[in-house]
Design an enzyme around this catalytic site. Structure first.
Site, mmCIF file in Angstrom:
data_model
loop_
_atom_site.group_PDB
_atom_site.id
_atom_site.type_symbol
_atom_site.label_atom_id
_atom_site.label_comp_id
_atom_site.label_asym_id
_atom_site.label_seq_id
_atom_site.Cartn_x
_atom_site.Cartn_y
_atom_site.Cartn_z
ATOM 1 N N LYS A 71 0.795 -1.620 -0.249
ATOM 2 C CA LYS A 71 0.369 -0.130 -0.177
ATOM 3 C C LYS A 71 0.675 0.976 -0.319
ATOM 4 O O LYS A 71 0.673 1.931 -0.752
ATOM 5 C CB LYS A 71 -0.455 -0.116 1.539
ATOM 6 C CG LYS A 71 -2.029 -0.487 1.075
ATOM 7 C CD LYS A 71 -3.211 -0.601 1.894
ATOM 8 C CE LYS A 71 -4.482 -1.934 2.263
ATOM 9 N NZ LYS A 71 -4.987 -2.109 3.487
ATOM 10 N N ASP A 107 -9.851 2.635 2.310
ATOM 11 C CA ASP A 107 -10.180 1.696 4.344
ATOM 12 C C ASP A 107 -10.418 2.901 4.969
ATOM 13 O O ASP A 107 -11.464 2.935 5.852
ATOM 14 C CB ASP A 107 -8.439 1.531 4.487
ATOM 15 C CG ASP A 107 -8.102 0.309 2.929
ATOM 16 O OD1 ASP A 107 -8.986 -0.861 3.023
ATOM 17 O OD2 ASP A 107 -7.784 -0.844 4.074
HETATM 18 P P1 NAP Z 1 0.373 -3.733 9.214
HETATM 19 O O1 NAP Z 1 0.784 -2.806 8.775
HETATM 20 O O2 NAP Z 1 1.712 -4.669 8.919
HETATM 21 O O3 NAP Z 1 0.339 -3.125 11.538
HETATM 22 C C1 NAP Z 1 0.528 -4.488 11.782
HETATM 23 C C2 NAP Z 1 0.627 -2.747 12.982
HETATM 24 O O4 NAP Z 1 0.224 -4.535 14.101
HETATM 25 C C3 NAP Z 1 1.170 -2.752 13.440
HETATM 26 O O5 NAP Z 1 0.946 -1.327 14.613
HETATM 27 C C4 NAP Z 1 2.252 -3.854 14.579
HETATM 28 O O6 NAP Z 1 3.355 -3.094 16.064
HETATM 29 C C5 NAP Z 1 0.691 -4.054 15.369
HETATM 30 N N1 NAP Z 1 1.542 -5.369 15.791
HETATM 31 C C6 NAP Z 1 1.589 -6.858 15.138
HETATM 32 N N2 NAP Z 1 1.727 -7.877 15.476
HETATM 33 C C7 NAP Z 1 1.554 -7.757 16.641
HETATM 34 C C8 NAP Z 1 1.536 -8.193 17.439
HETATM 35 N N3 NAP Z 1 1.614 -9.917 17.521
HETATM 36 N N4 NAP Z 1 1.239 -7.677 19.118
HETATM 37 C C9 NAP Z 1 0.906 -6.567 19.251
HETATM 38 N N5 NAP Z 1 0.880 -5.967 18.050
HETATM 39 C C10 NAP Z 1 0.914 -6.641 16.607
HETATM 40 O O7 NAP Z 1 -0.711 -4.349 8.995
HETATM 41 P P2 NAP Z 1 -2.385 -3.038 8.687
HETATM 42 O O8 NAP Z 1 -2.343 -2.874 7.043
HETATM 43 O O9 NAP Z 1 -2.380 -2.568 9.299
HETATM 44 O O10 NAP Z 1 -3.465 -4.553 9.445
HETATM 45 C C11 NAP Z 1 -4.007 -5.120 10.765
HETATM 46 C C12 NAP Z 1 -4.527 -5.593 10.666
HETATM 47 O O11 NAP Z 1 -6.088 -4.893 10.076
HETATM 48 C C13 NAP Z 1 -4.424 -6.933 9.358
HETATM 49 O O12 NAP Z 1 -3.691 -8.145 10.111
HETATM 50 C C14 NAP Z 1 -5.707 -7.014 8.585
HETATM 51 O O13 NAP Z 1 -6.360 -8.332 9.746
HETATM 52 C C15 NAP Z 1 -6.667 -5.963 9.422
HETATM 53 N N6 NAP Z 1 -7.171 -5.145 8.359
HETATM 54 C C16 NAP Z 1 -8.381 -5.357 8.089
HETATM 55 C C17 NAP Z 1 -9.108 -4.227 7.029
HETATM 56 C C18 NAP Z 1 -10.864 -4.488 6.551
HETATM 57 O O14 NAP Z 1 -10.642 -3.658 6.141
HETATM 58 N N7 NAP Z 1 -11.624 -5.019 8.111
HETATM 59 C C19 NAP Z 1 -8.444 -3.957 6.414
HETATM 60 C C20 NAP Z 1 -7.348 -3.588 6.756
HETATM 61 C C21 NAP Z 1 -6.564 -4.342 7.843
HETATM 62 P P3 NAP Z 1 4.735 -2.910 14.751
HETATM 63 O O15 NAP Z 1 4.969 -1.580 14.704
HETATM 64 O O16 NAP Z 1 5.345 -2.985 16.624
HETATM 65 O O17 NAP Z 1 5.759 -3.675 14.903
#
Ligand code: NAP
Length: 275
Positions: A71, A107
């Site tokens: 993205k 989003d």
């Molecule tokens: P991302 O950019 O990889 O960010 C993930 C975030 O979660 C980071 O801040 C990370 O912390 C934190 N994190 C990862 N593993 C963790 C753990 N074990 N314990 C605590 N914090 C943790 O991912 P993203 O694109 O934001 O997406 C995150 C989630 O949102 C996805 O897995 C998906 O399920 C969901 N999502 C849903 C939609 C929807 O339409 N419903 C859309 C987009 C995303 P650090 O900074 O410390 O690494």
């Protein structure tokens, strides 16, 4: 439409992995329901392929979506980013207008619609967002744009939370909590999970509800068959809660509207996801 022809527009989800995405299911259902001549496919691609694929598909008259991990790269690849793309640093939807490739971050619209379905209005709300990645940026941007009183970002690594705060340029209303002890005793109108915790059934909960004074509502951006454990835990405490399915559907509906310039057939999309 009976089948693809030489006039059919190609739409693609670009990311890695893409195999489990629901987007082809509900977008192709939407194309059929709206009787538009398009086909939606998922293409796994790496960093090097992304800009060429994105611009090539758009210039051939199509468009699509971008998912993890591309993205941010997509935000840099489009000619005309929306304000949401500029402020969040992420692009998840692309299409052609004239001879320029446009990009939006739907989003933001998806989160806004899901939050408003859950709580009505987020104006004046005090929100807690867990995580500071792409999904968190979309959530915080939507909350700030819609007049939230304050958004506290709690993330495993504080640097990323601080970076989110700086990129969004809202130093007053967006604050960073360094650890869960800092929020003990605080009540939030809305708590959002924007970490991947909950994707797997044995994941720990993103936040134990007894660590805070209370929550008015809980929005888990993760979705899983039968809803996530965290959503069920919130409901068991009497807290209104929803998982990420509505956000997924609504970001897709907003993308459909960018591509076709008409309202998305939401009911057909919902039916397609329900199987
Ligand atoms: P991302 O950019 O990889 O960010 C993930 C975030 O979660 C980071 O801040 C990370 O912390 C934190 N994190 C990862 N593993 C963790 C753990 N074990 N314990 C605590 N914090 C943790 O991912 P993203 O694109 O934001 O997406 C995150 C989630 O949102 C996805 O897995 C998906 O399920 C969901 N999502 C849903 C939609 C929807 O339409 N419903 C859309 C987009 C995303 P650090 O900074 O410390 O690494």
């Amino acid at each position: 439409m009976s089948g693809p022809t030489t006039a059919t527009r190609l739409f693609a989800l670009l990311g890695d992995p893409v195999a489990h995405s629901l987007s082809p299911v509900f977008q192709n259902a939407a194309f059929r329901a709206a009787d538009v001549d398009g086909v939606y496919v998922a293409l796994r691609c790496d960093d090097a392929m992304l800009p060429g694929l994105l611009c090539g598909i758009a210039r051939a008259g199509g468009g699509g979506n971008i998912t993890i991990p591309h993205k941010e790269r997509a935000a840099a690849a489009v000619d005309v980013p929306t304000d949401a793309v500029r402020r969040t640093g992420a692009c998840n939807t692309f299409w052609l207008e004239g001879d320029r490739v446009c990009g939006d971050n739907t989003d933001v619209a998806g989160f806004r619609a899901a939050a408003s379905a859950l709580v009505g209005n987020t104006a004046g709300a005090r929100a807690l967002v867990l995580g500071a990645g792409g999904a968190a940026r979309a959530a915080v941007f939507a909350l700030i744009e819609d007049g939230a009183d304050s958004v506290l970002v709690l993330n495993r690594s504080p640097e990323r939370a601080h970076a989110l705060r700086e990129t969004l340029g809202e130093p007053t209303r967006v604050r960073v909590a360094l650890d869960v002890h800092a929020i003990a005793g605080t009540h939030f109108d809305l708590v959002v999970n924007a970490t991947p915790l909950g994707l797997h059934p044995d994941d720990p909960e993103p936040l134990a509800f007894d660590r805070i004074a209370g929550a008015g509502a809980v929005l888990d951006l993760v979705y899983a068959p039968g809803e996530t454990r965290w959503v069920r835990a919130a409901r068991a405490r009497g807290i209104p809660a929803a998982d990420g399915l509505e956000m997924l559907l609504r970001q897709g509906a907003a993308a459909f509207e960018r591509w076709w310039g008409r309202p998305a057939p939401l009911d057909a999309m919902r039916r397609a996801i329900a199987g």
